[in-house]
Scaffold this active site. Sequence first.
Site, PDB file in Angstrom:
ATOM      1  N   CYS A 124      12.499  41.238 -16.133  1.00  0.00           N
ATOM      2  CA  CYS A 124      12.847  40.651 -17.440  1.00  0.00           C
ATOM      3  C   CYS A 124      13.061  41.730 -18.487  1.00  0.00           C
ATOM      4  O   CYS A 124      12.102  42.150 -19.156  1.00  0.00           O
ATOM      5  CB  CYS A 124      11.736  39.720 -17.899  1.00  0.00           C
ATOM      6  SG  CYS A 124      11.377  38.395 -16.754  1.00  0.00           S
ATOM      7  N   ASP A 239      18.027  53.422 -11.977  1.00  0.00           N
ATOM      8  CA  ASP A 239      18.460  54.486 -11.056  1.00  0.00           C
ATOM      9  C   ASP A 239      18.152  54.077  -9.608  1.00  0.00           C
ATOM     10  O   ASP A 239      18.926  54.350  -8.690  1.00  0.00           O
ATOM     11  CB  ASP A 239      17.718  55.802 -11.348  1.00  0.00           C
ATOM     12  CG  ASP A 239      18.213  56.497 -12.615  1.00  0.00           C
ATOM     13  OD1 ASP A 239      19.218  56.056 -13.194  1.00  0.00           O
ATOM     14  OD2 ASP A 239      17.571  57.486 -13.027  1.00  0.00           O
ATOM     15  N   ARG A 267      50.118  34.817   8.378  1.00  0.00           N
ATOM     16  CA  ARG A 267      51.067  34.192   7.464  1.00  0.00           C
ATOM     17  C   ARG A 267      52.473  34.783   7.678  1.00  0.00           C
ATOM     18  O   ARG A 267      52.655  36.007   7.565  1.00  0.00           O
ATOM     19  CB  ARG A 267      50.619  34.432   6.025  1.00  0.00           C
ATOM     20  CG  ARG A 267      51.576  33.951   4.967  1.00  0.00           C
ATOM     21  CD  ARG A 267      51.600  32.438   4.896  1.00  0.00           C
ATOM     22  NE  ARG A 267      52.426  31.969   3.792  1.00  0.00           N
ATOM     23  CZ  ARG A 267      52.826  30.702   3.675  1.00  0.00           C
ATOM     24  NH1 ARG A 267      52.483  29.802   4.580  1.00  0.00           N
ATOM     25  NH2 ARG A 267      53.561  30.342   2.646  1.00  0.00           N
ATOM     26  N   HIS A 277      55.303  43.565   5.797  1.00  0.00           N
ATOM     27  CA  HIS A 277      55.924  44.021   4.548  1.00  0.00           C
ATOM     28  C   HIS A 277      55.111  45.176   3.978  1.00  0.00           C
ATOM     29  O   HIS A 277      53.887  45.083   3.835  1.00  0.00           O
ATOM     30  CB  HIS A 277      55.980  42.875   3.524  1.00  0.00           C
ATOM     31  CG  HIS A 277      56.741  41.671   4.009  1.00  0.00           C
ATOM     32  ND1 HIS A 277      58.060  41.744   4.434  1.00  0.00           N
ATOM     33  CD2 HIS A 277      56.387  40.369   4.137  1.00  0.00           C
ATOM     34  CE1 HIS A 277      58.463  40.534   4.810  1.00  0.00           C
ATOM     35  NE2 HIS A 277      57.464  39.685   4.647  1.00  0.00           N
ATOM     36  N   THR A 312      20.543  59.742 -11.313  1.00  0.00           N
ATOM     37  CA  THR A 312      21.138  58.976 -12.413  1.00  0.00           C
ATOM     38  C   THR A 312      22.668  59.014 -12.358  1.00  0.00           C
ATOM     39  O   THR A 312      23.328  57.967 -12.431  1.00  0.00           O
ATOM     40  CB  THR A 312      20.657  59.532 -13.770  1.00  0.00           C
ATOM     41  OG1 THR A 312      19.224  59.599 -13.737  1.00  0.00           O
ATOM     42  CG2 THR A 312      21.107  58.669 -14.924  1.00  0.00           C
ATOM     43  N   GLN A 335      45.926  37.900  -4.092  1.00  0.00           N
ATOM     44  CA  GLN A 335      47.385  38.155  -4.123  1.00  0.00           C
ATOM     45  C   GLN A 335      47.975  38.083  -2.705  1.00  0.00           C
ATOM     46  O   GLN A 335      49.053  37.524  -2.499  1.00  0.00           O
ATOM     47  CB  GLN A 335      47.633  39.545  -4.734  1.00  0.00           C
ATOM     48  CG  GLN A 335      49.066  39.788  -5.161  1.00  0.00           C
ATOM     49  CD  GLN A 335      49.480  38.886  -6.319  1.00  0.00           C
ATOM     50  OE1 GLN A 335      48.651  38.421  -7.067  1.00  0.00           O
ATOM     51  NE2 GLN A 335      50.770  38.619  -6.418  1.00  0.00           N
ATOM     52  N   VAL A 336      47.274  38.648  -1.736  1.00  0.00           N
ATOM     53  CA  VAL A 336      47.764  38.620  -0.347  1.00  0.00           C
ATOM     54  C   VAL A 336      47.861  37.165   0.145  1.00  0.00           C
ATOM     55  O   VAL A 336      48.777  36.808   0.882  1.00  0.00           O
ATOM     56  CB  VAL A 336      46.851  39.467   0.576  1.00  0.00           C
ATOM     57  CG1 VAL A 336      47.182  39.239   2.044  1.00  0.00           C
ATOM     58  CG2 VAL A 336      46.968  40.955   0.228  1.00  0.00           C
ATOM     59  N   GLY A 339      49.655  31.708  -3.278  1.00  0.00           N
ATOM     60  CA  GLY A 339      49.128  30.507  -3.952  1.00  0.00           C
ATOM     61  C   GLY A 339      47.872  29.972  -3.284  1.00  0.00           C
ATOM     62  O   GLY A 339      46.972  29.450  -3.956  1.00  0.00           O
ATOM     63  N   GLU A 362      22.913  44.845 -14.344  1.00  0.00           N
ATOM     64  CA  GLU A 362      22.314  46.186 -14.155  1.00  0.00           C
ATOM     65  C   GLU A 362      23.154  47.273 -14.827  1.00  0.00           C
ATOM     66  O   GLU A 362      23.304  48.375 -14.296  1.00  0.00           O
ATOM     67  CB  GLU A 362      22.057  46.448 -12.677  1.00  0.00           C
ATOM     68  CG  GLU A 362      21.012  45.485 -12.147  1.00  0.00           C
ATOM     69  CD  GLU A 362      20.362  45.904 -10.863  1.00  0.00           C
ATOM     70  OE1 GLU A 362      20.222  47.105 -10.623  1.00  0.00           O
ATOM     71  OE2 GLU A 362      19.969  45.004 -10.102  1.00  0.00           O
TER      72      GLU A 362
HETATM   73  C1  LIG Z   1      24.190  36.477 -13.408  1.00  0.00           C
HETATM   74  C2  LIG Z   1      23.401  37.445 -14.214  1.00  0.00           C
HETATM   75  C3  LIG Z   1      22.186  37.910 -13.723  1.00  0.00           C
HETATM   76  C4  LIG Z   1      21.414  38.789 -14.487  1.00  0.00           C
HETATM   77  N1  LIG Z   1      20.172  39.161 -14.057  1.00  0.00           N
HETATM   78  C5  LIG Z   1      19.346  39.850 -14.894  1.00  0.00           C
HETATM   79  C6  LIG Z   1      17.969  40.049 -14.573  1.00  0.00           C
HETATM   80  O1  LIG Z   1      17.481  39.651 -13.503  1.00  0.00           O
HETATM   81  N2  LIG Z   1      17.182  40.698 -15.471  1.00  0.00           N
HETATM   82  C7  LIG Z   1      17.659  41.149 -16.666  1.00  0.00           C
HETATM   83  O2  LIG Z   1      16.887  41.729 -17.421  1.00  0.00           O
HETATM   84  N3  LIG Z   1      18.966  40.981 -16.990  1.00  0.00           N
HETATM   85  C8  LIG Z   1      19.815  40.331 -16.160  1.00  0.00           C
HETATM   86  N4  LIG Z   1      21.130  40.106 -16.500  1.00  0.00           N
HETATM   87  C9  LIG Z   1      21.620  40.615 -17.774  1.00  0.00           C
HETATM   88  C10 LIG Z   1      22.660  41.743 -17.642  1.00  0.00           C
HETATM   89  O3  LIG Z   1      22.060  42.905 -17.174  1.00  0.00           O
HETATM   90  C11 LIG Z   1      23.341  41.878 -19.015  1.00  0.00           C
HETATM   91  O4  LIG Z   1      24.164  40.742 -19.167  1.00  0.00           O
HETATM   92  C12 LIG Z   1      24.131  43.154 -19.133  1.00  0.00           C
HETATM   93  O5  LIG Z   1      23.268  44.266 -19.203  1.00  0.00           O
HETATM   94  C13 LIG Z   1      25.035  43.172 -20.362  1.00  0.00           C
HETATM   95  O6  LIG Z   1      24.367  42.756 -21.527  1.00  0.00           O
HETATM   96  P1  LIG Z   1      25.031  41.626 -22.445  1.00  0.00           P
HETATM   97  O7  LIG Z   1      25.395  40.497 -21.572  1.00  0.00           O
HETATM   98  O8  LIG Z   1      24.130  41.368 -23.578  1.00  0.00           O
HETATM   99  O9  LIG Z   1      26.392  42.274 -22.954  1.00  0.00           O
HETATM  100  P2  LIG Z   1      26.577  43.206 -24.254  1.00  0.00           P
HETATM  101  O10 LIG Z   1      25.609  44.327 -24.225  1.00  0.00           O
HETATM  102  O11 LIG Z   1      26.629  42.348 -25.464  1.00  0.00           O
HETATM  103  O12 LIG Z   1      28.036  43.787 -23.971  1.00  0.00           O
HETATM  104  C14 LIG Z   1      29.236  43.081 -24.292  1.00  0.00           C
HETATM  105  C15 LIG Z   1      30.406  44.018 -23.992  1.00  0.00           C
HETATM  106  O13 LIG Z   1      30.333  45.183 -24.825  1.00  0.00           O
HETATM  107  C16 LIG Z   1      30.312  46.339 -24.012  1.00  0.00           C
HETATM  108  N5  LIG Z   1      29.454  47.347 -24.660  1.00  0.00           N
HETATM  109  C17 LIG Z   1      28.202  47.164 -25.170  1.00  0.00           C
HETATM  110  N6  LIG Z   1      27.742  48.309 -25.673  1.00  0.00           N
HETATM  111  C18 LIG Z   1      28.714  49.249 -25.478  1.00  0.00           C
HETATM  112  C19 LIG Z   1      28.834  50.635 -25.767  1.00  0.00           C
HETATM  113  N7  LIG Z   1      27.849  51.331 -26.356  1.00  0.00           N
HETATM  114  N8  LIG Z   1      29.987  51.266 -25.432  1.00  0.00           N
HETATM  115  C20 LIG Z   1      30.982  50.593 -24.801  1.00  0.00           C
HETATM  116  N9  LIG Z   1      30.933  49.279 -24.497  1.00  0.00           N
HETATM  117  C21 LIG Z   1      29.798  48.618 -24.836  1.00  0.00           C
HETATM  118  C22 LIG Z   1      29.771  45.900 -22.662  1.00  0.00           C
HETATM  119  O14 LIG Z   1      30.183  46.777 -21.619  1.00  0.00           O
HETATM  120  C23 LIG Z   1      30.405  44.524 -22.550  1.00  0.00           C
HETATM  121  O15 LIG Z   1      31.717  44.655 -22.085  1.00  0.00           O
HETATM  122  C24 LIG Z   1      21.920  39.246 -15.733  1.00  0.00           C
HETATM  123  C25 LIG Z   1      23.166  38.811 -16.197  1.00  0.00           C
HETATM  124  C26 LIG Z   1      23.883  37.897 -15.478  1.00  0.00           C
HETATM  125  C27 LIG Z   1      25.183  37.390 -16.046  1.00  0.00           C
END
Ligand SMILES: Cc1cc2nc3c(=O)[nH]c(=O)nc-3n(C[C@H](O)[C@H](O)[C@H](O)COP(=O)(O)OP(=O)(O)OC[C@H]3O[C@@H](n4cnc5c(N)ncnc54)[C@H](O)[C@@H]3O)c2cc1C
Length: 390
Positions: A124, A239, A267, A277, A312, A335-336, A339, A362
């Site tokens: 979390c 990491d 296909r 192709h 890292t 695409q391959v 439709g 992650e």
């Molecule tokens: C199905 C699913 C499972 C998940 N499981 C877990 C879990 O078990 N535990 C947990 O803790 N979290 C979990 N997450 C959360 C996940 O890790 C976050 O959604 C992710 O880290 C992105 O955070 P955010 O959604 O708040 O996006 P944001 O941080 O709001 O980002 C929005 C956009 O802005 C971009 N962005 C943000 N900051 C920057 C920057 N400094 N430079 C460039 N671009 C930037 C991001 O790349 C993204 O495109 C899960 C998410 C999903 C959808």
Amino acid sequence: MVDFTLTDEQKNLRDLAHDFAVNEIRPKAWEYDKDGTWPIDVLEKAFEVGLMNTHAPEEYGGAGLSHLDGAIIEEELSWGCSGITTSLGANGLASAPIAIAGSEEVKKEYFTSLTESLKFASFCLTEPGAGSDVSSMRTKAVKRGDEYVINGSKCFITNGTYADWYTVYAKTDMDAGHRGISAFLVPRDETVTIDKKEDKMGQRASNTATVTFNDTVIPAKYLLGQENKGFKVAMQTLDYTRPGVAAMATGIGRAAFEFACDYSKERVQFGVPIAMHQAIQFMLADMATKVHASRLMTYNAAVLLDQGKRNTLESSHAKRFASDSAMEIATDAVQVYGGYGFIKEYPVEKLMRDAKIMQLYEGTSQIQRLVIARETLLPRRAEEPAKATA
Ligand SMILES: Cc1cc2nc3c(=O)[nH]c(=O)nc-3n(C[C@H](O)[C@H](O)[C@H](O)COP(=O)(O)OP(=O)(O)OC[C@H]3O[C@@H](n4cnc5c(N)ncnc54)[C@H](O)[C@@H]3O)c2cc1C
């Protein structure tokens, strides 16, 4: 010496995971995707055959497998269904902070509970206002005698609805940014509520929920590492686990590539199989290269961990490349298929939806690029802490 030959034990693990994917995962994957059902029957079988908690140390009843072994297994299981594999692997993500920073007593209690019977744990970190920017989290832990009281909400938590344990990041100093975060192990009790289950685009067989801690009291021994040092634990955890996500992305990409190859041979258009192709052949060739490179990067990141080295940079290389590649391969597989690729009756549209999450959780692909740029422009010594992004 560089040697990519798997040992006989690793080949056996790969075969075990592949057979499980063929016999237990694939026959149900599309059904679970459709219904968004949690695949408890598959998880029970995986536990029985030893494909869950493979990371748990031998002294606590686990298999004590290496990071490379884990990556080999994760690729195969994800080839079957990455949603089910996410459900299967969430214990590994939740356990990493304990392996990294837990006391001997806490490790024994926690890992033994995971290996004795089927239990689930969740990691979390994310909050509604704190995704990539972990330091803006608002969940709070206040020390009271020899206990901590935790309050706050975590969103998007994999297996959140079903977890028996949570590893939770909370502020112990609200004004210190990422230097005020601590990591805790939190057993589930009645003060932990599940507020929302997400209805997702892909990986629909995995459970993703909002978990709230309402005056949740835990013994102080469940502080993982030192107070206010939790951010480093979180970054080290990622990491550890990003090679696993890269392996999963490799599995999705490989599945999409194989479906596309088979379809292209069957296909017929303009009097020949479409595989004749050159435009199709080149797409397939690029898919094959991406799968191959993703796997090698994944193995490299995992082996560094097994050698006790900081990975890292390599972990972010692997996660970024394999995730973006899985998305590209799955899109090209659609695409391959033409439709038909867009129709749910055919397998590749699910893979395209599943691949998308690889670029998000992650640490998004943008965040991986930030890490890669930082590690490249300002290389750190191995002992320096990670920087402030998830
Ligand atoms: C199905 C699913 C499972 C998940 N499981 C877990 C879990 O078990 N535990 C947990 O803790 N979290 C979990 N997450 C959360 C996940 O890790 C976050 O959604 C992710 O880290 C992105 O955070 P955010 O959604 O708040 O996006 P944001 O941080 O709001 O980002 C929005 C956009 O802005 C971009 N962005 C943000 N900051 C920057 C920057 N400094 N430079 C460039 N671009 C930037 C991001 O790349 C993204 O495109 C899960 C998410 C999903 C959808």
